[in-house]
Design a protein around this motif. Sequence first.
Motif, PDB file in Angstrom:
ATOM      1  N   ARG A   1      33.874  24.190  51.389  1.00 30.99           N
ATOM      2  CA  ARG A   1      32.699  23.731  50.628  1.00 30.99           C
ATOM      3  C   ARG A   1      31.801  22.851  51.493  1.00 30.99           C
ATOM      4  O   ARG A   1      30.569  22.968  51.455  1.00 30.99           O
ATOM      5  CB  ARG A   1      33.151  22.954  49.391  1.00 30.99           C
ATOM      6  CG  ARG A   1      31.996  22.431  48.534  1.00 30.99           C
ATOM      7  CD  ARG A   1      32.511  21.571  47.390  1.00 30.99           C
ATOM      8  NE  ARG A   1      33.230  22.380  46.440  1.00 30.99           N
ATOM      9  CZ  ARG A   1      32.659  23.062  45.436  1.00 30.99           C
ATOM     10  NH1 ARG A   1      31.339  23.007  45.286  1.00 30.99           N
ATOM     11  NH2 ARG A   1      33.381  23.763  44.608  1.00 30.99           N
TER      12      ARG A   1
ATOM     13  N   GLY B   1      27.974  23.614  52.564  1.00 31.27           N
ATOM     14  CA  GLY B   1      26.960  22.647  52.169  1.00 31.27           C
ATOM     15  C   GLY B   1      26.002  22.299  53.293  1.00 31.27           C
ATOM     16  O   GLY B   1      24.926  21.751  53.046  1.00 31.27           O
TER      17      GLY B   1
ATOM     18  N   PRO C   1      23.649  25.747  44.746  1.00 31.49           N
ATOM     19  CA  PRO C   1      25.004  25.420  44.276  1.00 31.49           C
ATOM     20  C   PRO C   1      25.839  26.646  43.902  1.00 31.49           C
ATOM     21  O   PRO C   1      27.024  26.728  44.260  1.00 31.49           O
ATOM     22  CB  PRO C   1      24.729  24.528  43.053  1.00 31.49           C
ATOM     23  CG  PRO C   1      23.436  23.845  43.394  1.00 31.49           C
ATOM     24  CD  PRO C   1      22.621  24.894  44.091  1.00 31.49           C
TER      25      PRO C   1
ATOM     26  N   ILE D   1      27.063  28.437  47.009  1.00 30.64           N
ATOM     27  CA  ILE D   1      28.188  27.737  47.629  1.00 30.64           C
ATOM     28  C   ILE D   1      29.478  28.083  46.900  1.00 30.64           C
ATOM     29  O   ILE D   1      30.520  28.338  47.518  1.00 30.64           O
ATOM     30  CB  ILE D   1      27.951  26.219  47.629  1.00 30.64           C
ATOM     31  CG1 ILE D   1      26.783  25.871  48.560  1.00 30.64           C
ATOM     32  CG2 ILE D   1      29.211  25.466  48.052  1.00 30.64           C
ATOM     33  CD1 ILE D   1      26.403  24.400  48.557  1.00 30.64           C
TER      34      ILE D   1
END
Length: 283
Positions: A131, A135, A143, A146
Amino acid sequence: MPPGKQPTLRQRRLGAELRKLRDRAGLSTNQAASRLGVNQSRVSNIEAGRYAVGPDRVRAIARNYACADYSLIEALVGMTGGRTRGWWEEYRGLLPHGLLDLAEVEHHAAALRVAQALHIPGLLQTAQHARALFGDAVPPLLPHEIEHRQSFRIKRQAVLYGDAPLRYTAVIHEAALRMQVGGPTVAAEQLAHLAEMSQLDNVTVLVIPFGRGAFPGSGQGLDYASGPVAQLDTVQIDTEHGSEFIDAAAQLERYRTVLDRLEALALSAEKSRALIHQAAARA
């Protein structure tokens, strides 16, 4: 059966290998079509991976092309059929095609050798480490993007478990152990996970320490997937614009040599694990 609209990497590879057989036989597409009793466009579509072929068709093609490498023929037969409906298909349209191709390659590989200079290999990453990496993507991911990439990466790791786990050898530079991806807590958890994974019977983790100096390759991520026969091996290279897949014989030999040299430079599995624990203690 009409040509498929979006052949997978595996279908394209099968077509490319059939084209190689035709080239070795010294046949044009017209000559091949005449021998097979089809039109030229059918041969072209088969070689582009746009037209699914079955086992009998592959054997007939090999026979008409005078191929006597029966191990290769049977390996090609194993690649036949329509698109493999693997778990990765649920991500089609959500992720780049290269990522789906990589999951398909890993799923069908007989063994996998990887090398990473600055990152922990994807199959050995924790969810939080992955993650943190996503990011920092350029351009930034939304979001939900991801989330898709993180879950996809974790699902790829299933090849290391189960009744027939993939034989996996990862060469990592010490620099990757020292990167504070996600901060100290995430980094420490990642290193603990890496040490734990290195104890699996099918997983070997080798670390090249800083003291070894120069090493071959450019430092980019490298995955070498072994096929059922050497001709069907595949190399995947990480680039800023996505995955690049390589299957030319000369390039396969080159990357095998690179990996051999990297593994020779690395510490033993036991000493590598000790260095991972040392890095974790300092994270």
